[in-house]
Design a protein around this motif. Structure first.
Motif, mmCIF file in Angstrom:
data_model
loop_
_atom_site.group_PDB
_atom_site.id
_atom_site.type_symbol
_atom_site.label_atom_id
_atom_site.label_comp_id
_atom_site.label_asym_id
_atom_site.label_seq_id
_atom_site.Cartn_x
_atom_site.Cartn_y
_atom_site.Cartn_z
ATOM 1 N N MET A 60 5.314 -43.420 10.358
ATOM 2 C CA MET A 60 3.858 -43.530 10.512
ATOM 3 C C MET A 60 3.520 -43.723 11.985
ATOM 4 S SD MET A 60 1.217 -46.222 8.710
ATOM 5 C CE MET A 60 1.608 -45.571 7.080
ATOM 6 N N SER A 61 2.462 -43.047 12.456
ATOM 7 C CA SER A 61 2.076 -43.161 13.850
ATOM 8 C C SER A 61 1.651 -44.592 14.166
ATOM 9 C CB SER A 61 0.925 -42.202 14.167
ATOM 10 O OG SER A 61 -0.236 -42.585 13.475
ATOM 11 N N GLU A 62 1.845 -44.972 15.438
ATOM 12 C CA GLU A 62 1.518 -46.344 15.859
ATOM 13 C C GLU A 62 0.034 -46.636 15.690
ATOM 14 O OE1 GLU A 62 1.787 -49.105 19.894
ATOM 15 O OE2 GLU A 62 2.887 -47.212 19.759
ATOM 16 N N ALA A 63 -0.830 -45.639 15.993
ATOM 17 C CA ALA A 63 -2.281 -45.848 15.898
ATOM 18 C C ALA A 63 -2.708 -46.168 14.487
ATOM 19 C CB ALA A 63 -3.016 -44.608 16.402
ATOM 20 N N LEU A 64 -2.078 -45.541 13.491
ATOM 21 C CA LEU A 64 -2.461 -45.768 12.100
ATOM 22 C C LEU A 64 -1.758 -46.972 11.501
ATOM 23 C CD1 LEU A 64 -2.599 -42.122 10.671
ATOM 24 C CD2 LEU A 64 -4.359 -43.444 11.840
ATOM 25 N N ALA A 65 -0.562 -47.282 11.992
ATOM 26 C CA ALA A 65 0.211 -48.384 11.421
ATOM 27 C C ALA A 65 -0.483 -49.724 11.603
ATOM 28 C CB ALA A 65 1.600 -48.435 12.044
ATOM 29 N N GLY A 66 -1.246 -49.895 12.678
ATOM 30 C CA GLY A 66 -1.866 -51.179 12.944
ATOM 31 C C GLY A 66 -3.271 -51.326 12.402
ATOM 32 N N LEU A 67 -3.709 -50.375 11.584
ATOM 33 C CA LEU A 67 -5.075 -50.439 11.078
ATOM 34 C C LEU A 67 -5.254 -51.549 10.051
ATOM 35 C CD1 LEU A 67 -6.029 -46.687 10.499
ATOM 36 C CD2 LEU A 67 -6.633 -48.162 12.427
ATOM 37 N N PRO A 68 -6.442 -52.152 10.033
ATOM 38 C CA PRO A 68 -6.706 -53.155 8.981
ATOM 39 C C PRO A 68 -6.780 -52.474 7.627
ATOM 40 C CG PRO A 68 -8.707 -52.674 10.226
ATOM 41 C CD PRO A 68 -7.582 -51.985 10.952
ATOM 42 N N GLY A 69 -6.355 -53.193 6.609
ATOM 43 C CA GLY A 69 -6.389 -52.652 5.261
ATOM 44 C C GLY A 69 -7.804 -52.525 4.732
ATOM 45 N N LEU A 70 -7.913 -51.938 3.562
ATOM 46 C CA LEU A 70 -9.215 -51.706 2.945
ATOM 47 C C LEU A 70 -9.243 -52.375 1.579
ATOM 48 C CD1 LEU A 70 -11.952 -50.245 2.604
ATOM 49 C CD2 LEU A 70 -10.676 -48.258 1.800
ATOM 50 N N GLU A 106 -9.272 -28.988 10.449
ATOM 51 C CA GLU A 106 -9.353 -28.393 9.128
ATOM 52 C C GLU A 106 -9.371 -29.494 8.071
ATOM 53 O OE1 GLU A 106 -9.845 -25.250 8.487
ATOM 54 O OE2 GLU A 106 -9.881 -24.848 10.641
ATOM 55 N N LEU A 107 -10.215 -29.275 7.048
ATOM 56 C CA LEU A 107 -10.438 -30.317 6.047
ATOM 57 C C LEU A 107 -9.159 -30.792 5.385
ATOM 58 C CD1 LEU A 107 -12.568 -32.003 4.618
ATOM 59 C CD2 LEU A 107 -12.787 -30.192 2.918
ATOM 60 N N ASN A 108 -8.269 -29.875 5.018
ATOM 61 C CA ASN A 108 -7.043 -30.240 4.306
ATOM 62 C C ASN A 108 -5.816 -30.268 5.212
ATOM 63 O OD1 ASN A 108 -8.246 -30.528 1.684
ATOM 64 N ND2 ASN A 108 -8.456 -28.301 1.641
ATOM 65 N N GLN A 109 -6.032 -30.218 6.501
ATOM 66 C CA GLN A 109 -4.937 -30.283 7.462
ATOM 67 C C GLN A 109 -5.100 -31.548 8.305
ATOM 68 O OE1 GLN A 109 -2.574 -27.992 7.191
ATOM 69 N NE2 GLN A 109 -3.769 -26.955 5.587
ATOM 70 N N ARG A 110 -4.315 -31.640 9.366
ATOM 71 C CA ARG A 110 -4.434 -32.788 10.249
ATOM 72 C C ARG A 110 -5.743 -32.720 11.021
ATOM 73 N NH1 ARG A 110 1.724 -33.192 12.747
ATOM 74 N NH2 ARG A 110 2.750 -33.760 10.788
ATOM 75 N N PRO A 165 -10.847 -41.635 20.496
ATOM 76 C CA PRO A 165 -10.975 -40.183 20.507
ATOM 77 C C PRO A 165 -9.618 -39.513 20.708
ATOM 78 C CG PRO A 165 -12.718 -41.159 21.793
ATOM 79 C CD PRO A 165 -11.794 -42.286 21.423
ATOM 80 N N GLY A 166 -9.372 -38.473 19.929
ATOM 81 C CA GLY A 166 -8.112 -37.762 20.013
ATOM 82 C C GLY A 166 -7.043 -38.258 19.060
ATOM 83 N N THR A 167 -7.254 -39.432 18.429
ATOM 84 C CA THR A 167 -6.267 -39.955 17.490
ATOM 85 C C THR A 167 -6.094 -39.002 16.313
ATOM 86 O OG1 THR A 167 -6.809 -42.251 18.054
ATOM 87 C CG2 THR A 167 -5.657 -41.880 15.970
ATOM 88 N N GLU A 168 -4.848 -38.656 16.025
ATOM 89 C CA GLU A 168 -4.570 -37.779 14.889
ATOM 90 C C GLU A 168 -4.661 -38.569 13.589
ATOM 91 O OE1 GLU A 168 -1.528 -34.270 14.604
ATOM 92 O OE2 GLU A 168 -0.502 -36.111 13.997
ATOM 93 N N LEU A 169 -5.365 -38.009 12.624
ATOM 94 C CA LEU A 169 -5.577 -38.669 11.344
ATOM 95 C C LEU A 169 -4.843 -37.890 10.257
ATOM 96 C CD1 LEU A 169 -9.426 -39.334 11.652
ATOM 97 C CD2 LEU A 169 -7.553 -40.912 12.183
ATOM 98 N N LYS A 170 -3.775 -38.473 9.750
ATOM 99 C CA LYS A 170 -2.994 -37.833 8.704
ATOM 100 C C LYS A 170 -3.384 -38.444 7.360
ATOM 101 C CE LYS A 170 0.872 -37.214 11.907
ATOM 102 N NZ LYS A 170 2.296 -37.546 12.182
ATOM 103 N N GLN A 171 -3.866 -37.605 6.473
ATOM 104 C CA GLN A 171 -4.372 -38.117 5.209
ATOM 105 C C GLN A 171 -3.302 -38.839 4.403
ATOM 106 O OE1 GLN A 171 -6.735 -35.419 2.894
ATOM 107 N NE2 GLN A 171 -7.837 -34.628 4.662
ATOM 108 N N ALA A 172 -2.065 -38.321 4.419
ATOM 109 C CA ALA A 172 -0.997 -38.958 3.645
ATOM 110 C C ALA A 172 -0.729 -40.369 4.154
ATOM 111 C CB ALA A 172 0.271 -38.119 3.706
ATOM 112 N N GLU A 173 -0.737 -40.541 5.484
ATOM 113 C CA GLU A 173 -0.491 -41.862 6.060
ATOM 114 C C GLU A 173 -1.661 -42.806 5.777
ATOM 115 O OE1 GLU A 173 0.459 -41.582 10.163
ATOM 116 O OE2 GLU A 173 2.335 -40.483 9.836
ATOM 117 N N LEU A 174 -2.873 -42.295 5.922
ATOM 118 C CA LEU A 174 -4.034 -43.140 5.655
ATOM 119 C C LEU A 174 -4.099 -43.544 4.187
ATOM 120 C CD1 LEU A 174 -6.709 -41.328 7.843
ATOM 121 C CD2 LEU A 174 -5.870 -43.663 8.153
ATOM 122 N N ALA A 175 -3.680 -42.647 3.293
ATOM 123 C CA ALA A 175 -3.669 -42.983 1.868
ATOM 124 C C ALA A 175 -2.756 -44.176 1.614
ATOM 125 C CB ALA A 175 -3.233 -41.778 1.044
ATOM 126 N N ARG A 176 -1.626 -44.214 2.316
ATOM 127 C CA ARG A 176 -0.699 -45.350 2.149
ATOM 128 C C ARG A 176 -1.279 -46.622 2.768
ATOM 129 N NH1 ARG A 176 3.135 -41.252 3.199
ATOM 130 N NH2 ARG A 176 3.313 -41.810 5.413
#
Length: 248
Positions: free
Chosen positions: A1-11, A74-78, A38-49
């Motif tokens: 998991m990318s560092e930017a997403l790993a440190g996000l607060p939970g939901l 793209e909606l279904n891509q990164r 800005p520029g942070t890559e958002l991976k849906q699979a990682e965010l789902a976890r």
């Protein structure tokens, strides 16, 4: 998991029937607050976890974020968090100036007692939230204030105004981050706009609103692209200021 997403607060989902709405609100706050830069890559699979949700509500949340201009790809891509776009900012604020200056002209002298009280309450909430450095609460009160002072422009136009205000949020946050010392001046501008609306002074209300919105656009453009003129913004201010002398 990318560092930017790993440190996000939970939901914490409060309503299972509104998962996509809550995911969208959570992601939106992370973006406009600068937690997701800005520029942070958002991976849906990682965010789902990270958020412990399925991919379906994430896809819907991403769709809404793309419509707001906060996410690109793209909606279904990164996808990536959208970066600063001076052309978008200039045209967005030019449109806001034209619509909201007209909105305050239509609203001036026509607020109900309850609406006037709600606008004054919103101003107090903005002041308290700023003193507490609670920009999320400030933003909610700020949107409410701006909606009330243009409320006589009708439901359909109000939806457009609200949409433009939402799209402006990253730029408002950028202004706040760099110019917190200007908050007292900006607060006085809000007070003056409400005073003009309550007094029924349409020309003054329109000029104050135009200059208030233009002030944000000018400063953010100057911060990021100092040599770039804000031609569309200045045209919109001139248009808004001329409305009262057009022989209506």
């Amino acid at each position: 998991m990318s560092e930017a997403l790993a440190g996000l607060p939970g939901l914490r989902i409060t309503d299972p029937r509104r998962i996509s709405v809550e995911v969208h609100a959570h992601l939106r706050e992370l973006i406009v607050s600068g937690t997701l830069e800005p520029g942070t890559e958002l991976k849906q699979a990682e965010l789902a976890r990270v958020f412990a949700v399925s991919r379906a509500p994430l896809r819907e949340a991403f769709r809404m974020l793309q419509e707001e201009g906060l996410v690109v790809g793209e909606l279904n891509q990164r996808s990536r968090v959208a970066g600063f776009d001076p052309d978008e900012l200039e045209l967005l604020y030019a449109a806001r100036i034209a619509l909201e200056a007209l909105g305050v002209r239509l609203t001036a002298g026509r607020l109900t007692a309850a609406e006037a009280k709600d606008a004054a309450t919103a101003l107090r909430e903005m002041d308290r939230a700023n003193r507490a450095s609670d920009m999320t609460s400030w933003s909610r009160a700020h949107h409410r204030f701006h909606r009330i002072v243009v409320i006589r422009c009708g439901a359909r136009v109000l939806r457009t105004v609200a949409s433009y205000a939402e799209q402006s949020e990253p730029y408002v946050r950028a202004f706040q981050a760099r110019h917190r010392d200007l908050f007292p001046d900006r607060h006085r501008e809000h007070v003056a706009i409400l005073d003009a609306v309550l007094a029924g002074d349409r020309d003054l209300a329109a000029r104050l609103m135009a200059e208030h919105l233009a002030g944000t656009a000018r400063r953010v453009l100057c911060d990021f692209t100092p040599d770039r003129p804000a031609g569309a913004v200045e045209e919109a201010v001139a248009y808004a200021s001329a409305l009262g002398s057009s022989g209506e």
